[in-house]
Design a protein around this motif. Structure first.
Motif, PDB file in Angstrom:
ATOM      1  N   PHE A  86       5.236 -31.763 -21.226  1.00 33.90           N
ATOM      2  CA  PHE A  86       6.602 -31.603 -21.717  1.00 33.90           C
ATOM      3  C   PHE A  86       6.606 -31.330 -23.221  1.00 33.90           C
ATOM      4  O   PHE A  86       7.247 -30.387 -23.701  1.00 33.90           O
ATOM      5  CB  PHE A  86       7.428 -32.856 -21.394  1.00 33.90           C
ATOM      6  N   LEU A  87       5.857 -32.123 -23.977  1.00 37.12           N
ATOM      7  CA  LEU A  87       5.865 -31.957 -25.439  1.00 37.12           C
ATOM      8  C   LEU A  87       5.174 -30.664 -25.850  1.00 37.12           C
ATOM      9  O   LEU A  87       5.593 -30.002 -26.805  1.00 37.12           O
ATOM     10  CB  LEU A  87       5.199 -33.161 -26.112  1.00 37.12           C
ATOM     11  N   GLY A  88       4.117 -30.290 -25.114  1.00 41.71           N
ATOM     12  CA  GLY A  88       3.443 -29.026 -25.406  1.00 41.71           C
ATOM     13  C   GLY A  88       4.398 -27.855 -25.220  1.00 41.71           C
ATOM     14  O   GLY A  88       4.469 -26.943 -26.051  1.00 41.71           O
ATOM     15  N   LEU A  89       5.170 -27.910 -24.132  1.00 46.43           N
ATOM     16  CA  LEU A  89       6.141 -26.837 -23.871  1.00 46.43           C
ATOM     17  C   LEU A  89       7.251 -26.848 -24.918  1.00 46.43           C
ATOM     18  O   LEU A  89       7.715 -25.784 -25.344  1.00 46.43           O
ATOM     19  CB  LEU A  89       6.728 -26.987 -22.465  1.00 46.43           C
ATOM     20  N   LEU A  90       7.649 -28.046 -25.343  1.00 48.67           N
ATOM     21  CA  LEU A  90       8.671 -28.142 -26.396  1.00 48.67           C
ATOM     22  C   LEU A  90       8.187 -27.442 -27.669  1.00 48.67           C
ATOM     23  O   LEU A  90       8.916 -26.672 -28.291  1.00 48.67           O
ATOM     24  CB  LEU A  90       8.954 -29.623 -26.689  1.00 48.67           C
ATOM     25  N   HIS A  91       6.940 -27.700 -28.009  1.00 46.72           N
ATOM     26  CA  HIS A  91       6.335 -27.080 -29.194  1.00 46.72           C
ATOM     27  C   HIS A  91       6.320 -25.557 -29.034  1.00 46.72           C
ATOM     28  O   HIS A  91       6.697 -24.816 -29.946  1.00 46.72           O
ATOM     29  CB  HIS A  91       4.914 -27.627 -29.361  1.00 46.72           C
ATOM     30  N   ALA A  92       5.907 -25.097 -27.848  1.00 46.35           N
ATOM     31  CA  ALA A  92       5.839 -23.652 -27.600  1.00 46.35           C
ATOM     32  C   ALA A  92       7.228 -23.038 -27.655  1.00 46.35           C
ATOM     33  O   ALA A  92       7.441 -21.968 -28.224  1.00 46.35           O
ATOM     34  CB  ALA A  92       5.198 -23.391 -26.234  1.00 46.35           C
ATOM     35  N   PHE A  93       8.199 -23.745 -27.070  1.00 52.94           N
ATOM     36  CA  PHE A  93       9.567 -23.240 -27.020  1.00 52.94           C
ATOM     37  C   PHE A  93      10.111 -23.083 -28.433  1.00 52.94           C
ATOM     38  O   PHE A  93      10.660 -22.044 -28.790  1.00 52.94           O
ATOM     39  CB  PHE A  93      10.434 -24.220 -26.217  1.00 52.94           C
ATOM     40  N   TRP A  94       9.922 -24.116 -29.243  1.00 53.31           N
ATOM     41  CA  TRP A  94      10.461 -24.079 -30.599  1.00 53.31           C
ATOM     42  C   TRP A  94       9.801 -22.973 -31.416  1.00 53.31           C
ATOM     43  O   TRP A  94      10.459 -22.264 -32.150  1.00 53.31           O
ATOM     44  CB  TRP A  94      10.292 -25.436 -31.288  1.00 53.31           C
ATOM     45  N   SER A  95       8.484 -22.848 -31.272  1.00 57.91           N
ATOM     46  CA  SER A  95       7.828 -21.882 -32.152  1.00 57.91           C
ATOM     47  C   SER A  95       8.011 -20.451 -31.656  1.00 57.91           C
ATOM     48  O   SER A  95       7.957 -19.530 -32.455  1.00 57.91           O
ATOM     49  CB  SER A  95       6.353 -22.230 -32.355  1.00 57.91           C
ATOM     50  N   SER A  96       8.247 -20.249 -30.353  1.00 56.20           N
ATOM     51  CA  SER A  96       8.440 -18.859 -29.936  1.00 56.20           C
ATOM     52  C   SER A  96       9.916 -18.490 -29.882  1.00 56.20           C
ATOM     53  O   SER A  96      10.309 -17.425 -30.327  1.00 56.20           O
ATOM     54  CB  SER A  96       7.770 -18.597 -28.587  1.00 56.20           C
ATOM     55  N   LYS A  97      10.751 -19.397 -29.386  1.00 56.73           N
ATOM     56  CA  LYS A  97      12.160 -19.058 -29.242  1.00 56.73           C
ATOM     57  C   LYS A  97      12.872 -19.045 -30.593  1.00 56.73           C
ATOM     58  O   LYS A  97      13.618 -18.140 -30.915  1.00 56.73           O
ATOM     59  CB  LYS A  97      12.835 -20.077 -28.309  1.00 56.73           C
ATOM     60  N   PHE A  98      12.629 -20.092 -31.368  1.00 53.18           N
ATOM     61  CA  PHE A  98      13.351 -20.209 -32.628  1.00 53.18           C
ATOM     62  C   PHE A  98      12.508 -19.754 -33.822  1.00 53.18           C
ATOM     63  O   PHE A  98      12.920 -19.865 -34.954  1.00 53.18           O
ATOM     64  CB  PHE A  98      13.804 -21.655 -32.847  1.00 53.18           C
ATOM     65  N   ARG A  99      11.298 -19.291 -33.561  1.00 56.26           N
ATOM     66  CA  ARG A  99      10.388 -18.828 -34.625  1.00 56.26           C
ATOM     67  C   ARG A  99      10.206 -19.859 -35.723  1.00 56.26           C
ATOM     68  O   ARG A  99      10.038 -19.529 -36.889  1.00 56.26           O
ATOM     69  CB  ARG A  99      10.922 -17.530 -35.225  1.00 56.26           C
ATOM     70  N   THR A 100      10.267 -21.127 -35.314  1.00 58.30           N
ATOM     71  CA  THR A 100      10.021 -22.193 -36.272  1.00 58.30           C
ATOM     72  C   THR A 100       8.566 -22.131 -36.718  1.00 58.30           C
ATOM     73  O   THR A 100       7.693 -21.842 -35.912  1.00 58.30           O
ATOM     74  CB  THR A 100      10.267 -23.551 -35.609  1.00 58.30           C
ATOM     75  N   ASP A 101       8.329 -22.411 -37.984  1.00 57.84           N
ATOM     76  CA  ASP A 101       6.965 -22.560 -38.460  1.00 57.84           C
ATOM     77  C   ASP A 101       6.262 -23.582 -37.557  1.00 57.84           C
ATOM     78  O   ASP A 101       6.760 -24.679 -37.344  1.00 57.84           O
ATOM     79  CB  ASP A 101       7.019 -23.067 -39.902  1.00 57.84           C
ATOM     80  N   GLN A 102       5.098 -23.202 -37.019  1.00 56.72           N
ATOM     81  CA  GLN A 102       4.445 -24.066 -36.026  1.00 56.72           C
ATOM     82  C   GLN A 102       4.043 -25.419 -36.605  1.00 56.72           C
ATOM     83  O   GLN A 102       4.012 -26.421 -35.897  1.00 56.72           O
ATOM     84  CB  GLN A 102       3.222 -23.346 -35.451  1.00 56.72           C
ATOM     85  N   ILE A 103       3.740 -25.429 -37.894  1.00 54.93           N
ATOM     86  CA  ILE A 103       3.356 -26.711 -38.497  1.00 54.93           C
ATOM     87  C   ILE A 103       4.572 -27.624 -38.616  1.00 54.93           C
ATOM     88  O   ILE A 103       4.489 -28.827 -38.408  1.00 54.93           O
ATOM     89  CB  ILE A 103       2.691 -26.480 -39.867  1.00 54.93           C
TER      90      ILE A 103
END
Lengths: 313, 374
Positions: A86-103
């Protein structure tokens, strides 16, 4: 050094290296697909918590067991993996959907994990620590040797074995399967992959789910196999050290395995020195893993190169 | 709408959404949400003392968040503020309890400068490791946090152990305490100092050539280097400056609140909170002042909430993480929002014959896949 001490050191090395092996594999699967996963620390902690709570709450409910493995601990391990996914997907979602800086999104997940586990711990158990589980995951294989001060046993517990096997599987999977090659392609040249009509995001989601599951399992190791208890912030930087192990192992599963064992050995030696009452203050010995991590990052052991497209959305 | 007002609206929305989600968490946990939120508001700003306590907490948060912002503006993610804060406190306490021959008015600035130096040195280590070896600052600063924690634990029990059984350092000279602003509260002049520093940081970043070079490196390192900015020097300088502010936060806590260093609870997580504060303030000094006050209010409110409604104050960390996630997501949402508006504008201007040229890497319009061509 007699054989018994050597074996005790070896056993401690394996035990201390296991979360680092799993953590670095989680990092490799994520970063090879081009996503920096600084959230491993938080995912590990969440996995440790979820695994513990499920195991503790189902202890009286689940009567079955799989061979020597109690059912509630298995259920806990599965819960840890699911939390990680779940958390891994959350991280992926945020960084790809919202283009949030991955760090930044990784850091947010770390803070969330630290706060939420502490909050829920107080909510569920009303204390800063938790009751100890009746039993932890037992050894599947063990090797006993008679020493001067009694018997010494090297115990291979289930998640420890899983970590060793996963390292081999990851090596094979990353370098010799279509999936692994696609992962590398996404990490090096996402545009090429996109031009070929494959979904870069899709591949990254899958890899982040895998990464999360492995990091969650590392958390389950801590609570269900090693300690049988959950404490606030109990990962104490192991997720970050695992990232250094991954870099030390040059993003290669088997090299990372070796690096993790090296880190485990250093930690085991540190603990051994402490119990032997050496005159160096304990705090200095406890600094060693962190110092070693910095040294590993200096790249003194040869050039290291991360995947080319890392950090880009 | 002017940029500033737009930012304010977006950030306020993020905070509101985070509070709403936090309320949902409380509701699911089975607490009386209204009672809890009432206690939160009362503890944050319900009395003179509550307001003073909130401003007291604003001070270190503001300074630490400025440290994070300086780093981010220069392209560095300094997660090591926690450790630099500790080292700053350590240096301040050592100076404040050893240089006892100095008169108070002289000792106080020396204490604060020592704090800045302590933080700067600790941060510069990470800067040098990055400039010289390319070691990523996120991991090195986190490791330096743990090393600082262990080091302080050793020092307060060993060489720097003050009188009494508790593991803590000796107290600093009473003459060097920061003056109290409002009688009968703990609010000290450090707040004014922090506000001045915020102004100075703004001036430095936007009005000086060094600030410009630093921001240039943060925005586009390759272009900055091409323009003749010394990369390594700027990098180490940014890190040291960031650490100096973090260390100053530690020094201000020593000279204004704690007066000695205890092993547990000196930092109280300011270093980690400051990341959220800086991001919420969009890394601009004035935004950070507002964000620091808000987070300080949440902190003092949470303490009240724990007493009155029995809610663990850890809920604040959850809120902080939500704020970071939402602010970060908003940047993406606004990006796509602006992009769509831009597309519409170009579409009306050019009669929509050619596809708009965008920087959007994911845009499929610019790179049709083979399947679409067939």
């Amino acid at each position: 050094m007699d054989l018994a001490v050597f074996l005790a050191l070896l056993a401690a090395t394996l035990r201390l290296a296991t979360p680092l092996i799993l953590g670095s594999l989680a990092g490799i699967w994520s970063e090879r697909s081009g996503v920096i996963n600084i959230a491993i620390e938080g995912i590990m902690l969440s996995g440790a918590f979820a695994g513990y709570v499920i195991a503790e709450k189902t202890a009286t409910v689940i009567g079955w067991s799989l061979g020597p493995l109690p059912g509630n601990l298995l259920a806990g391990s599965v819960a840890a993996c699911l939390t990680g996914i779940f958390l891994g997907l959350l991280h992926a979602f945020w960084s790809s959907k919202f283009r949030t800086d991955q760090i930044i999104s990784g850091t947010a997940i770390n803070i969330l994990a630290l706060g939420l586990t502490a909050y829920l711990l107080r909510l569920i158990y009303d204390v800063g620590g938790s009751p100890k589980l009746a039993d932890t995951l037992p050894a599947l294989l063990s090797w006993t040797v008679a020493g001067k001060h009694g018997e010494i046993a090297i115990q291979f517990t289930p998640i420890m074995l899983a970590a060793l096997i996963l390292a081999v599987i990851s090596h094979f999977g990353l370098f010799h399967t279509p999936w692994g090659l696609r992962t590398q392609a996404v990490g090096e040249h996402p545009m090429t992959v996109r031009t070929l009509g494959m979904s870069v995001e899709g591949i990254r989601y899958c890899n982040l789910a895998l990464s999360g599951a492995i990091a969650g399992l590392a958390g389950a190791f801590l609570t269900l196999e090693q300690i049988g208890q959950f404490n606030e912030g109990m990962t104490s930087g192991k997720g970050f050290i695992a990232l250094a192990v991954m870099i030390f192992g040059r993003w290669k599963p088997l090299l990372a395995l070796a690096a993790a064992l090296f880190f485990g050995l250093a930690d085991a030696a540190q603990v051994l020195l402490q119990t032997r009452g050496i005159s160096v203050p304990a705090e200095f010995l406890e600094m060693l893993p962190y110092l070693l991590t910095i040294v590993a990052l200096l790249g003194l052991v040869g050039r290291t190169r991360p995947p080319a497209a890392i950090g880009q959305s | 709408m002017p940029e500033f007002a737009r930012n304010l609206v977006f950030s306020a929305l993020a905070v509101l959404a985070a509070l709403l989600l936090g309320a949902v968490v409380l509701w699911i946990s089975g607490y009386d949400v209204l009672e809890a939120l009432g206690a939160l508001a009362l503890g944050a700003s319900g009395s003179i003392n509550a307001n003073a306590e909130t401003l007291l907490t604003t001070t270190p948060l503001l300074l630490a968040a400025l440290a994070v912002a300086i780093g981010l503006r220069g392209g560095l993610f300094n997660i090591g503020v926690e450790g630099q804060f500790l080292l700053g406190g350590l240096a301040s306490v050592w100076v404040g309890s050893h240089l006892t021959f100095l008169p108070g008015p002289l000792l106080l600035p020396v204490i604060l400068l020592a704090g800045m130096a302590g933080g700067a040195v600790w941060a510069a280590i990470a800067g040098i490791l990055k400039a010289r070896f390319g070691a990523h600052e996120v991991i090195t600063t986190i490791m330096l946090n743990y090393i600082a924690m262990k080091g302080v634990a050793y020092l307060v029990r060993g060489p720097l152990h003050g009188p009494g059984p508790i593991p803590q350092t000796p107290y600093i000279m009473e003459t060097a305490h920061l003056p109290i602003l409002i009688p009968d509260t703990r609010l000290h002049a450090g707040l004014l100092l922090a506000l001045l520093i915020a102004l100075a940081v703004w001036w430095f970043l936007w009005k000086t050539p060094w600030g410009f070079a630093m921001r240039a490196v943060g925005l586009n390192p390759a272009a900055a280097e091409y323009a003749g900015v010394g990369m390594r020097r700027t990098l180490v300088g940014t890190m040291a400056l960031s650490g100096a502010l973090a260390g100053m936060a530690g020094g201000v806590q020593i000279a204004g609140v704690d007066f000695r260093l205890v092993q547990e609870g000196f930092s109280a997580g300011y270093g980690y909170d400051s990341i959220a504060v800086s991001l919420l303030g969009l890394n601009s000094p004035f935004g950070i002042i507002l964000a620091a006050w808000l987070f300080a209010a949440l902190r003092s409110g949470a303490a009240q909430m724990q007493v009155d409604a029995g809610v663990s104050s850890q809920i604040i960390s959850v809120l902080q993480a939500l704020v970071i996630l939402l602010v970060a997501a908003e940047a993406g949402i606004r990006h796509t929002f602006d992009l769509a508006k831009q597309k519409r504008r170009t579409a009306t201007a050019t009669g929509a014959v050619c596809p708009p040229i965008t920087q959007d890497r994911n845009s499929s319009a610019a790179t049709p896949s083979p399947r679409e061509q067939n």
